[in-house]
Design a protein around this motif. Structure first.
Motif, PDB file in Angstrom:
ATOM      1  N   SER A  36       0.851  -1.260  -0.048  1.00 49.25           N
ATOM      2  CA  SER A  36       0.048  -0.055  -0.125  1.00 49.25           C
ATOM      3  C   SER A  36       0.875   1.445   0.003  1.00 49.25           C
ATOM      4  CB  SER A  36      -0.734  -0.151   1.157  1.00 49.25           C
ATOM      5  OG  SER A  36      -1.739  -1.045   1.214  1.00 49.25           O
ATOM      6  N   PHE A  37       0.498   2.278  -0.769  1.00 47.94           N
ATOM      7  CA  PHE A  37       1.226   3.558  -0.798  1.00 47.94           C
ATOM      8  C   PHE A  37       0.178   4.551  -0.168  1.00 47.94           C
ATOM      9  CE2 PHE A  37       2.978   0.714  -3.930  1.00 47.94           C
ATOM     10  CZ  PHE A  37       4.305   0.719  -3.576  1.00 47.94           C
ATOM     11  N   ASP A  38       1.029   5.758   0.372  1.00 42.71           N
ATOM     12  CA  ASP A  38      -0.064   6.743   1.078  1.00 42.71           C
ATOM     13  C   ASP A  38      -0.626   7.342  -0.051  1.00 42.71           C
ATOM     14  OD1 ASP A  38       1.285   6.102   3.450  1.00 42.71           O
ATOM     15  OD2 ASP A  38       2.932   7.629   3.264  1.00 42.71           O
ATOM     16  N   LYS A  39      -1.860   7.794   0.334  1.00 45.83           N
ATOM     17  CA  LYS A  39      -2.951   8.595  -0.370  1.00 45.83           C
ATOM     18  C   LYS A  39      -2.515   9.914  -0.658  1.00 45.83           C
ATOM     19  CE  LYS A  39      -7.787  10.399  -0.341  1.00 45.83           C
ATOM     20  NZ  LYS A  39      -8.853  10.457   0.256  1.00 45.83           N
ATOM     21  N   SER A  43      -5.748  12.087  -4.548  1.00 40.29           N
ATOM     22  CA  SER A  43      -5.917  10.711  -4.783  1.00 40.29           C
ATOM     23  C   SER A  43      -7.383  10.293  -4.483  1.00 40.29           C
ATOM     24  CB  SER A  43      -4.780   9.779  -4.174  1.00 40.29           C
ATOM     25  OG  SER A  43      -5.105   8.430  -4.178  1.00 40.29           O
ATOM     26  N   GLY A  45      -8.079   7.508  -3.161  1.00 33.94           N
ATOM     27  CA  GLY A  45      -7.958   6.586  -2.367  1.00 33.94           C
ATOM     28  C   GLY A  45      -6.420   6.007  -2.240  1.00 33.94           C
ATOM     29  N   THR A  46      -6.380   5.315  -1.376  1.00 37.68           N
ATOM     30  CA  THR A  46      -5.027   4.639  -0.970  1.00 37.68           C
ATOM     31  C   THR A  46      -4.609   3.689  -2.264  1.00 37.68           C
ATOM     32  OG1 THR A  46      -5.239   4.522   1.315  1.00 37.68           O
ATOM     33  CG2 THR A  46      -3.589   3.166   0.534  1.00 37.68           C
ATOM     34  N   THR A  48      -3.221   0.352  -3.658  1.00 38.79           N
ATOM     35  CA  THR A  48      -2.516  -1.027  -3.383  1.00 38.79           C
ATOM     36  C   THR A  48      -2.173  -1.564  -4.438  1.00 38.79           C
ATOM     37  OG1 THR A  48      -4.278  -1.044  -1.553  1.00 38.79           O
ATOM     38  CG2 THR A  48      -3.234  -3.098  -2.435  1.00 38.79           C
ATOM     39  N   HIS A 119      -6.714   2.245  -6.845  1.00 38.15           N
ATOM     40  CA  HIS A 119      -6.986   3.192  -5.652  1.00 38.15           C
ATOM     41  C   HIS A 119      -8.211   2.710  -4.817  1.00 38.15           C
ATOM     42  CE1 HIS A 119      -4.728   6.769  -7.001  1.00 38.15           C
ATOM     43  NE2 HIS A 119      -4.909   6.273  -8.208  1.00 38.15           N
ATOM     44  N   LYS A 120      -7.966   2.130  -3.396  1.00 37.94           N
ATOM     45  CA  LYS A 120      -8.805   1.705  -2.813  1.00 37.94           C
ATOM     46  C   LYS A 120      -9.480   2.590  -1.982  1.00 37.94           C
ATOM     47  CE  LYS A 120      -7.685  -2.371  -4.424  1.00 37.94           C
ATOM     48  NZ  LYS A 120      -8.242  -2.852  -5.698  1.00 37.94           N
ATOM     49  N   LYS A 121     -10.809   2.514  -1.727  1.00 36.08           N
ATOM     50  CA  LYS A 121     -11.355   3.711  -0.871  1.00 36.08           C
ATOM     51  C   LYS A 121     -11.764   3.034   0.401  1.00 36.08           C
ATOM     52  CE  LYS A 121     -13.732   6.227  -4.354  1.00 36.08           C
ATOM     53  NZ  LYS A 121     -14.845   6.757  -4.958  1.00 36.08           N
TER      54      LYS A 121
END
Length: 121
Positions: A36-39, A43, A45-46, A48, A119-121
């Protein structure tokens, strides 16, 4: 008599090399866990990233490392959409054009319907 010696040599050689034939060979290492990478500030979402999903598409570690990304997380610098749109980082492959390796066509970064793939919310 020379054929007997040759036959014994062939038999000895076959017996000595038989353990090599019985091993399945070198297996590819198990892909690392999802990252995971910072939002970012804009963005949705984060982000992944799944090594496993990319490996299932037929890609190898060397497909991206070290040509596109350094081996250590963060070593390539921050992931940004601007860099990706310029054909760097994930944008090196996610162009919507067919790739020779893996034989697949990765979705294009410009395809906004696919944002949630990363981008995962």
């Amino acid at each position: 008599m020379p054929y007997t010696r040759l036959g014994m040599f062939a038999l000895t050689l076959a017996f000595a090399l038989s353990p090599l034939a019985a091993t399945p060979g070198f297996a590819q290492a198990k892909p690392p866990a999802d990252m995971s990478f910072d939002k970012g500030k804009d963005s949705p979402g984060t982000v992944t990233f799944s090594h496993e999903k990319h490996a299932k598409e037929g890609l190898k570690c060397t497909s991206c490392h070290v040509k596109v990304f350094k081996m250590k997380k963060g070593g390539t610098g921050p992931l940004t959409m601007d860099k990706m749109k310029a054909g760097e980082q994930c944008g090196a492959c996610h162009t919507g054009k067919s790739m020779a390796e893996g034989g697949k066509t990765p979705f294009a970064l410009a395809d906004t319907a696919k944002c949630e793939k990363c981008h995962k919310k």
